[in-house]
Structures are given as C-alpha cells and as structure tokens.
Scaffold this motif. Sequence first.
Motif, PDB file in Angstrom:
ATOM      1  N   THR A  14       0.827  -1.202   0.000  1.00 37.67           N
ATOM      2  CA  THR A  14       0.000   0.000   0.000  1.00 37.67           C
ATOM      3  C   THR A  14       0.861   1.251   0.000  1.00 37.67           C
ATOM      4  N   VAL A  15       0.315   2.320  -0.526  1.00 37.46           N
ATOM      5  CA  VAL A  15       1.023   3.595  -0.525  1.00 37.46           C
ATOM      6  C   VAL A  15       1.023   4.209   0.870  1.00 37.46           C
ATOM      7  N   VAL A  79      13.095  12.546 -16.455  1.00 37.95           N
ATOM      8  CA  VAL A  79      11.927  12.089 -15.702  1.00 37.95           C
ATOM      9  C   VAL A  79      11.592  13.114 -14.617  1.00 37.95           C
ATOM     10  N   VAL A  80      10.301  13.350 -14.426  1.00 40.39           N
ATOM     11  CA  VAL A  80       9.838  14.353 -13.462  1.00 40.39           C
ATOM     12  C   VAL A  80       8.784  13.734 -12.547  1.00 40.39           C
ATOM     13  N   ALA A  81       8.998  13.854 -11.245  1.00 44.23           N
ATOM     14  CA  ALA A  81       7.988  13.488 -10.255  1.00 44.23           C
ATOM     15  C   ALA A  81       7.124  14.723 -10.013  1.00 44.23           C
ATOM     16  N   ASN A  82       5.893  14.685 -10.455  1.00 49.08           N
ATOM     17  CA  ASN A  82       5.006  15.847 -10.358  1.00 49.08           C
ATOM     18  C   ASN A  82       4.197  15.768  -9.067  1.00 49.08           C
ATOM     19  N   LEU A 105      10.926   8.651  -4.661  1.00 46.86           N
ATOM     20  CA  LEU A 105      12.244   8.719  -5.298  1.00 46.86           C
ATOM     21  C   LEU A 105      12.655   7.359  -5.865  1.00 46.86           C
ATOM     22  N   ASP A 106      12.279   6.282  -5.190  1.00 42.75           N
ATOM     23  CA  ASP A 106      12.538   4.948  -5.716  1.00 42.75           C
ATOM     24  C   ASP A 106      11.791   4.764  -7.038  1.00 42.75           C
ATOM     25  N   GLY A 107      10.525   5.173  -7.071  1.00 40.37           N
ATOM     26  CA  GLY A 107       9.748   5.087  -8.308  1.00 40.37           C
ATOM     27  C   GLY A 107      10.342   5.941  -9.405  1.00 40.37           C
ATOM     28  N   THR A 198       1.630   7.766  -8.783  1.00 42.24           N
ATOM     29  CA  THR A 198       1.958   6.798  -9.824  1.00 42.24           C
ATOM     30  C   THR A 198       3.354   6.231  -9.601  1.00 42.24           C
ATOM     31  N   LEU A 199       4.318   7.100  -9.320  1.00 37.84           N
ATOM     32  CA  LEU A 199       5.692   6.659  -9.068  1.00 37.84           C
ATOM     33  C   LEU A 199       5.755   5.777  -7.834  1.00 37.84           C
ATOM     34  N   ALA A 200       4.982   6.124  -6.807  1.00 38.20           N
ATOM     35  CA  ALA A 200       4.955   5.301  -5.603  1.00 38.20           C
ATOM     36  C   ALA A 200       4.466   3.897  -5.920  1.00 38.20           C
TER      37      ALA A 200
END
Length: 448
Positions: A14-15, A79-82, A105-107, A198-200
């Motif tokens: 889970t997130v 790549v950008v984490a928004n 950050l892992d994602g 999404t990255l998570a």
Amino acid sequence: MTMIRLPTADPQGTVLGAAPDLAESACAYRGTGGYDATTAPDELLAHLAASGLRGRGGAGFPAAVKLRSVRDRRGAPVVVANGEEGEPGSVKDRWLLRARPHLVLDGLARTAAITGAVRGFVYLSDPVAAGSVRRALVEHPPPLPVEVVETDHTYVAGEETAVVRRIDGGPALPTAKPPRPFEQGVGGAPTLVSNVETLARIALTAARPDLGRAIALTTLVTLSGDRTTPLLTEVPYGILLRALAAELGIPDATGALMGGLFGGLVGTDALDLPLEPGALTAAGTALGCGAIRFLSPGSCPVATAADAAAHLAAESARQCGVCVSGTGAVGNALRALSAGTAGPDTADSLHRWSQGLPGRGACGLLDASAGIAGSLLRAFPRLARSHLAAPCPLCAAAPPDGRRLTVTVPQVAVGTTSPAPVSPTTPISPTTPVSPTALPLPALKGTP
C-alpha cells in the motif's frame, strides 16, 4: 484537521504504509524491500503492463504506455515526479512527499532506468514536502542527478506543459500542444511527467511484483464534506461511493463533487456507482485526482457549484481570453444563482456555456468550469431552476466562499539527526535528514 485511515491490505503493498503519521527514513524504507534492485527495468515494465496500472494525476493514462512513449523517442530522456497538487480538495500528493519521499524517489529512479533518463526532477510547491524530499536525497542519493524545483501553488501549475515550462526557468503556465512533453519537454528532451502517487505504485510493484494487480487496483482518495473531518485513505477500485460517504460520516449524502473539481457534481443516484475510472467516465463524471466532496442534507449543490466556479475563475492563468471571459461568466452566473439574483435566462446560459466552452483553452481549467455548470443542471435541474426565484435558506445563510473546498494536509512527525554526506552528483540543498525513530503525533492535525 485531516485524518488518515489505514487500509486493511498488506502494508507493504500500500502507498499509505504501516505508519502514515511518520516521515519514513531511508533505513525504514529499505527494511520493507525498498531500493531493492532485483526487479530489472524490462521486467518491471512488463509487470506494470500486466497489472494495468494507470496514472494517478487525473488523466488515468496507462503507465506502461507512457513509459514506452518516452523510452522509444530519440535523445536522452528526463523524468519528473510531479507533486504539484492544484485541486483544493486533494492532499494525497503533499502527504506522500512529506511522509514517504523515498517511495517516490525509488519510483522516479525506476522510471529513469526503464526510459534511459539521465536527469530527474521533483516538482512541487509545498515547502514542507520540499524539505522532506531534500532530506531523503541526502539520506539515499539516487543513481542519477535529481533536482527539487519549487513553484507557486496554483490550479494550473501541475499541468504537464506548465511543469516543463517552470523547470526550464519560465512561469508555471500551460503551453500550446503539440508538442507534448514526451515528444519535447525539459530542455527539448523527451520527458516523462509522472504523478508522485503513480511513481509510488511503480516502486511498490518493483518490490512486490506478486501484488502488482492489487497495487494497480487500489488508490488514494481524499474525502471531505460539510461539518465532517476530512479523511485520506486508500481503497480498492469497485467500492461504492455510498460506502465512502458512510466511511466519512455522511451516510445520508445527497450527492458529491467528484475528482477535485474536474468531475463535476453528481446526484444521489450516482452514489451507487463503483469507484472505478471506467464506470465513472461512462456515467459522465470522473475520478480525477481522487478527491471527493460529499454533499450532506445540510448543504446546497448550487452553493457548492458557485464555490467551485469562483475558485476556478480566480485560478485562471489569464493566458487565454476565452478562459478569462468563460470562467468569469460561469462564476458570476452561479454566484447570482446561489444568491437568488440571477436573470430568467441564467440556466439557459449555463447550459450553452457547458456545451460550447470545453476544449477552447490551453489547459483543462476552462473545461472544469464548464463541467461544473453542466453537471449542476444535469444532477439537480429542479433545484437549480428554483434558485431563479429566490435563494434557498442554505444559500442565503452561506455566501459562496471557495475556501470552504480546501482540505488541510495531515501532519507528519519528523525528527532530526546529524547531516549525512551529500552526493556531489546530486544537485540538492543542504538540510537535516529525517530521524529513523521519529515519534508519532498524538493526533493527525492538518496543516495548510
């Protein structure tokens, strides 16, 4: 304050994780399998495609397709984490960056490995989240240079072309499309702009590919309503909207404002819909960012629509004349409707604008404003027209105020230790890292 309620699923899948009121350290994150490189990039991409993971920024685009579109372009990708969260009813992204920056950050690193990206950015407007991300970068330097870019908090600042424009040194305002960022983004390079949730979920899938389908089919939602404490929780797709209303404490909800502001208003019958993007879209609404404001018997949908339209009009980037005039006209009409001062042709004008304005602006703000007007007339036609004669008692007692739509971010407990060495290849600001033994707060109070 805003509460967090844990899901019943395995916390590793889970997130929210096992301790959403604590800022997770690199040591704690690695203890759950985080940053484990055993899942190769191509293997992870295959898992994401099989799971059907869709983006959580609002559009719901398939994550694997978006990754491939950047990977297959010529040039060195970015790549950008928004993490810029413009919807007033949503807090999930700011909470995530404050509490679980290592998961994001892992994602981000995983997407860089899949696409072949050589640079990364974390884009946000929340100063608390920015500090959390910078501490995380010090604790665990990523495999590629990652820069934190801050912006002013506005409704349009998180739109993907606005993200690119701001990272490139300009204002956080949308630009005309094409090109889209995956074609030509930061510095002219193909760019993946991906929502932090999404990255998570990409990082969770890398750590637990056996749970890939469950990870893809659960989502963070921010629930709010009049005279109730807002709630951030993680739920499976398919749960009924009515069940979420009951979970929030409004079992007799009369409707909802969906998807932040973009999904518009729905009536009582729609509460029997499942929380599933396809089903909601087919019913004429949207999950969007996962923010849902339920209407109680003591609230008026006309006042809620007026609040939403006023917020959108104030947040216009003022780049497109049709947006300035359109959002202003819708906002003024709904304000007059809630006050009982609207002219006899107001409902007809709102209907006409709801049909003619979508698609005419550079971003989705004008579409959202038109959608608010159209959804009010569809979901509550008699109630809307009854306001032409006089305001209802609820509207008379509560003048429109867009600030009522705002939800506060749950507090996250943070401790301090001595600074860790900073990677010379990682352009980050010096700060104090998070303690791996931060104490929990006695209550999850909200912060702006």
